[in-house]
Design an enzyme around this catalytic site. Structure first.
Site, PDB file in Angstrom:
ATOM      1  N   CYS A 117      35.106 -11.669  22.458  1.00  0.00           N
ATOM      2  CA  CYS A 117      35.457 -10.285  22.135  1.00  0.00           C
ATOM      3  C   CYS A 117      34.191  -9.474  21.927  1.00  0.00           C
ATOM      4  O   CYS A 117      33.070  -9.994  22.006  1.00  0.00           O
ATOM      5  CB  CYS A 117      36.339 -10.218  20.883  1.00  0.00           C
ATOM      6  SG  CYS A 117      35.478 -10.742  19.380  1.00  0.00           S
ATOM      7  N   ASP A 174      17.167  18.640  48.673  1.00  0.00           N
ATOM      8  CA  ASP A 174      15.971  18.857  49.471  1.00  0.00           C
ATOM      9  C   ASP A 174      16.418  19.021  50.921  1.00  0.00           C
ATOM     10  O   ASP A 174      17.317  18.328  51.387  1.00  0.00           O
ATOM     11  CB  ASP A 174      15.038  17.648  49.331  1.00  0.00           C
ATOM     12  CG  ASP A 174      13.795  17.793  50.185  1.00  0.00           C
ATOM     13  OD1 ASP A 174      13.027  18.732  49.937  1.00  0.00           O
ATOM     14  OD2 ASP A 174      13.617  16.972  51.104  1.00  0.00           O
ATOM     15  N   ASP A 197       9.490  13.982  46.550  1.00  0.00           N
ATOM     16  CA  ASP A 197      10.726  14.255  45.810  1.00  0.00           C
ATOM     17  C   ASP A 197      10.808  13.446  44.512  1.00  0.00           C
ATOM     18  O   ASP A 197      11.655  13.727  43.663  1.00  0.00           O
ATOM     19  CB  ASP A 197      11.954  13.914  46.667  1.00  0.00           C
ATOM     20  CG  ASP A 197      12.075  14.813  47.880  1.00  0.00           C
ATOM     21  OD1 ASP A 197      11.738  16.003  47.755  1.00  0.00           O
ATOM     22  OD2 ASP A 197      12.512  14.330  48.934  1.00  0.00           O
TER      23      ASP A 197
END
Length: 763
Positions: free
Chosen positions: A29, A455, A658
């Site tokens: 759990c 871009d 980028d």
């Protein structure tokens, strides 16, 4: 606790860190996974630890100068859990020891199923026997003491075999001062069994105090059977959540046809080495990554990119392992094997994403950290209240039954499965569709995006020049194209390559050129079939005193106004054609941008090109806002500008320039055809070179987050509604009490509902 806020040293790491993944056994759990995570995070040398209940794995970032894998394993074992180490170390050509792991899980599932079958078989007998006491005539035939001893003997195998692991885990937790779902089950069923045992062995002790010596063997056996049923269903569903990983693993070819000393030899994939030359025939899988030496074919790369159309390949092109050769034969040189291949990197990325933790899980972690102790407290209060306020002749049985019901219905297994199961299915589904999600945090962030910054070059457009217009003047195109292509084949300029591609697409003839001469900054010339051919800009025409007719001047101006580069073709001193060249928009860009806009997302374009070119492309794809003439170092600043407007920005790019903008954005998406630097800076990598992956990623994130919220609702609602009913708060008003057996069924149902809801993402 979450991956974003790990427990551990806040100081920066003293030296390079290393990451290990451990297979944890014994977690049942959220409390278990949280305890293991805390134990690892507090270990000296550990910088960060994340434990995933659904995948049963721990991902640990640590300082190798302070601790090693053995030390990490010892920390887990000291916490009361086991670490499974593969018996066989995978070779260089194998993606992972998945076969052994699958066999181990299959064996564990078979064992769990046997325990469940024994529990059910005995519970089916115990239940009707327990009902005999409701029928006085039957009880007159069977003495109660004898019946109780029969029930005891039938219940013992359920307790000691089927339910043994619950009690062992609860005892280990007690030794380590922690509590989990097993604690609640062990205390609840153990209390019912011990009470029944006392009533069986010493019934007179109860009768002397005015209490009927009732037994609850049926409660003990049925609860264990129902909980094991939930675990069986949960185990089956867990295997489905990791189906994407297994499917990727199975894609790898088992053998390769290698050229050895001029002979074709089939060798196991593990023995293939970089530099080997491998032959691939139609219908065969490509064994590993490489570079085509000779031949051409069409390859089905859908298993890696999600793109259904075959990709044409020829000499000089890269091929990837596990892709399917559709038509021709070819020979390629091996460049990467084993863990270095694209398939292996995808598998590793998906595994890491499935093992990571989403920020939304913080709530479940905080609740589960204190949940079990609070539930035990509520159960004790329930017992005391019923024992003090209940009818004298029934107060002990009622107190016991409600005490057990509270413990059983509150088991927090669903809480621990709510988020990781959805993350596992979501990231696996993304991989199938060519969307690689680096971690759960990226998957969660993507659903909040309201602005996508694209871009232009290589993202909206193809990133390479292509011929868009061919305008012949005075001579047919069929005559001009072969001469032009013969000249351009000698040039290395990108515009020349575009012209050659166009000529080949038109099936132009291939004459030979001689006397090639490059005119720097203006164009080139050569002699083809005895004719003098020139191609270049207006300055080249001026250098050779070649005049341009007025109608061609008008056409050239129109092409220039469309932001296209114009090439002028002259044969024997006469202009015979105009060529318009541009970086063309991808076929899928317009559709993807419209889909994003239809979903309420603003799409903005960014480019280093001039305003005229930017406006032309933006108009073509339906974008109203764009940034033009943006220098590489200023791209991240444009992302900040949008964020300053209160927007959640997703940046999509493919180049080195980028990378800063991808890192600055709330979520970065790198086009898979781009550079490794761009992909490293992005949270999501799109394996296909089109913007459809952006739509897929955002929709997948939204669906996954919706599923997680539903899962958390299912996990909490059972406990929020179930605990008060189990405690008997409705009894004074309605006379309702919750049977412990119904509580066990509800608890199992909560886990199964969470897993089933997560698996809906696969569709």
């Amino acid at each position: 606790m979450s991956a974003a806020q790990p427990i551990g040293p806040a100081a920066p790491p003293a030296g390079p860190t290393r990451t290990e993944t451990l297979n944890i056994e014994g977690m049942t759990c959220a409390s278990c996974s949280n305890f293991v995570e805390r134990a690892l995070s507090r270990t000296p040398g550990v910088q960060r630890a994340t434990v995933n209940l659904a995948s049963e794995k721990a991902t640990i970032e640590y300082l190798p100068t302070q601790i090693d894998r053995a030390g990490l394993k010892a920390a887990v074992e000291q916490a009361g859990y086991a670490v499974h180490e593969p018996a066989v170390t995978p070779g260089p050509g194998v993606l992972g020891a998945t076969e052994e792991l699958d066999q181990r899980k299959a064996a564990a599932y078979a064992s769990l199923k046997r325990r469940f079958q024994v529990a059910v078989a005995l519970a089916v007998v115990i239940m009707p026997l327990s009902m005999l006491m409701l029928w006085p005539r039957l009880m007159a035939l069977v003495p109660a003491p004898a019946l109780n001893y029969v029930l005891l003997l039938l219940t013992l195998p359920v307790l000691l075999y089927s339910g043994r692991e619950f009690y062992v885990a609860a005892w280990n937790g007690l030794r380590h001062r922690t509590a989990s779902m097993d604690t609640l089950i062990a205390v609840g069923t153990g209390a019912a069994f011990l009470y029944s045992l006392a009533a069986t062995v010493a019934p007179h002790y109860f009768m002397q105090r005015g209490i009927m010596p009732e037994v609850y063997y049926d409660t003990t056996a049925t609860i264990i059977a129902l909980i094991l049923l939930g675990k069986v269903l949960e185990s089956r569903a867990k295997q489905k959540t990791s189906a994407a990983i297994r499917a990727l693993m199975q894609l790898q070819a088992k053998t390769a046809r290698v050229l050895r000393q001029g002979q074709e030899v089939d060798v196991p994939i593990e023995l293939v080495q970089p530099g080997d030359e491998v032959l691939v025939r139609p219908g065969e899988k490509v064994a590993t990554d490489g570079l085509i030496l000779e031949g051409r074919s069409a390859l089905d790369e859908s298993m890696l990119t999600g793109e259904s159309l075959p990709v044409e390949k020829q000499a000089g092109d890269v091929v990837f392992g596990a892709t399917l050769n559709k038509t021709g034969s070819f020979c390629f040189r091996v460049t990467k094997v084993g863990a270095d291949t694209v398939l292996a990197q995808i598998v590793r990325l998906v595994e890491e994403a499935q093992g990571s933790r989403a920020p939304i899980q913080r709530l479940a972690d905080q609740v589960s950290a204190v949940f079990v102790p609070i539930v035990v407290g509520i159960a004790l209060v329930t017992f005391v209240a019923w024992f003090a306020l209940g009818p004298p002749e029934q107060r002990l049985p009622l107190a016991l039954v409600n005490f057990v019901a509270v413990l059983i219905i509150a088991c927090p297994c669903a809480l621990g499965l709510a988020t990781p199961t959805a993350i596992m299915v979501g990231t696996g589904k993304g991989a199938e569709q060519g969307v690689l999600i680096r971690n759960a945090e990226a998957l969660e962030k993507a659903h909040r995006v309201d602005t996508v910054l694209l871009d232009k070059t290589g993202t909206i457009t193809r990133g390479e020049p292509n011929v868009t217009d061919f305008v012949p003047a005075g001579q047919p195109a069929a005559e001009v194209l072969p001469l032009l292509a013969a000249l351009e084949r000698h040039s290395e300029h990108p515009l020349a390559a575009a012209v050659v591609r166009y000529a080949e697409a038109q099936s132009a003839a291939r004459p030979e050129a001689s006397g090639f001469q490059a005119h720097e900054g203006r164009g080139a010339g050569a002699t083809v079939a005895g004719r003098q051919v020139l191609v270049g800009n207006r300055r080249l025409l001026a250098d050779h005193n070649i005049l341009l007719a007025p109608e061609l001047e008008t056409t050239a101006t129109q092409l220039l106004n469309q932001a296209k580069t114009v090439l002028y073709v002259a044969i024997d001193g006469q202009v015979t054609a105009l060529i318009g060249v541009a970086d063309t928009v991808r076929d899928t860009s317009v559709v993807a941008i419209r889909q994003l806009q239809a979903e309420g997302i603003d799409v903005v374009m960014m480019t280093g090109d001039n305003a005229q070119t930017a406006a032309s492309v933006a108009r073509e794809v339906g974008i109203t806002r764009y940034f033009a003439e943006v220098l590489p170092q200023d791209k991240a600043g444009k992302v900040k500008e949008l964020q300053g407007e209160g927007r959640t920005v997703a940046m999509v790019g493919d180049g080195i320039n980028d990378a800063p903008a991808l890192a600055q954005a709330d979520i970065g998406l790198a086009i898979g055809s781009g550079t490794d630097v761009a992909m490293e800076a992005a949270g999501i990598t799109l394996m296909r070179s089109d913007l459809g992956g952006v739509v897929t990623a955002i929709n997948l994130s939204r669906q996954t987050m919706r599923t997680i919220r539903q899962n958390l609702f299912f996990a909490f609602i059972y406990n929020v509604l179930g605990i008060p009913v189990a405690a008997g708060l409705l009894y004074p008003f309605t006379g309702w009490l919750l049977s412990p057996m119904l509580a066990a069924a509800a608890m199992a149902l909560s886990s199964v509902s969470v897993l089933t809801n997560s698996l809906r993402l696969r569709r």
